[in-house]
Enzyme design. Structure first.
Site, short mmCIF file in Angstrom:
data_model
loop_
_atom_site.label_atom_id
_atom_site.label_comp_id
_atom_site.label_asym_id
_atom_site.label_seq_id
_atom_site.Cartn_x
_atom_site.Cartn_y
_atom_site.Cartn_z
N GLU A 232 -1.52 -1.44 -4.75
CA GLU A 232 -2.73 -0.65 -4.94
C GLU A 232 -2.45 0.48 -5.92
OE1 GLU A 232 -5.61 1.95 -2.15
OE2 GLU A 232 -5.20 -0.08 -1.43
N ASP B 18 -2.32 0.90 7.46
CA ASP B 18 -1.44 0.75 6.29
C ASP B 18 -1.12 -0.72 6.03
OD1 ASP B 18 -0.96 3.63 5.60
OD2 ASP B 18 -0.21 3.64 7.66
N ASP C 12 0.88 -1.17 0.00
CA ASP C 12 0.00 0.00 0.00
C ASP C 12 0.91 1.22 0.00
OD1 ASP C 12 -2.28 1.66 0.22
OD2 ASP C 12 -2.00 1.76 2.39
#
EC number: 3.1.21.10
Length: 183
Positions: free
Chosen positions: A75, A147, A16
């Site tokens: 992502e 996160d 991420d």
């Protein structure tokens, strides 16, 4: 599946990306089973952009060297109201993708909507819902930080083939808004 008919475990690293904090999550998959391996964050200090990007690149390489994943799921960038923030996030993504590619790993990219749909079953789920479902799907004692949870969710999405909890649309149909439509 191996030539002997056995199912082979696959290790997936989910990332991420963020310029200040990049979450990472590592899972093993064996068929439809998911097993938590590790998660955490790569943090950068305030300073010049090139140094921060190098910290991300080196951090991803270190995670890869430690956990030896077979694939990486990242992502995708969303367009922020602030164009400067979007550009910085894009550069952070570039650094983490370069870290994976420089280790000769395949990289898959998923939108936040795809990740949430895959893990929660709803593409507009709140961060807390993602954290809760990651905890349940991986049988964790505690909820991971936001996160790390997003990174683990990205890895889970990749393990599910980028599909939602309901799986793929059948042959001759397509999935839209949570239902299968005939073609």
């Amino acid at each position: 599946m191996s030539s002997a008919g056995r199912i082979v475990a696959t290790r997936i690293l989910g990332l991420d990306p963020g310029l200040r904090i990049t979450g990472f999550g590592v899972i093993d998959t064996l068929g439809s089973q998911l097993r938590y391996v590790a998660s955490g964050c790569i943090k950068t200090r305030d300073g010049e952009l090139p140094g921060r990007l190098k910290t991300l690149l080196d951090g991803v390489r270190e995670v890869i060297a430690t956990y030896q994943p077979d694939a990486v799921a990242v992502e995708k960038v969303f367009v922020n109201v602030n164009p400067q923030s979007t550009l910085l996030l894009g550069q952070a993504r570039g650094a983490v993708i370069c870290g994976a590619v420089s280790c000769d790993l395949p990289v898959a990219e998923y939108t936040a909507l795809q990740v949430k749909q895959s893990v929660v079953g709803y593409g507009k789920a709140a961060k807390e819902q993602v954290q809760h479902m990651v905890q349940r799907l991986l049988a964790l004692d505690a909820s991971p930080g936001p996160d790390a949870a997003d990174a683990l969710a990205c890895a889970i999405c990749h393990a599910h083939g980028g599909q939602g909890l309901g799986g793929q649309a059948g042959i001759g149909g397509r999935r839209r808004a949570g239902r299968i439509l005939s073609l």
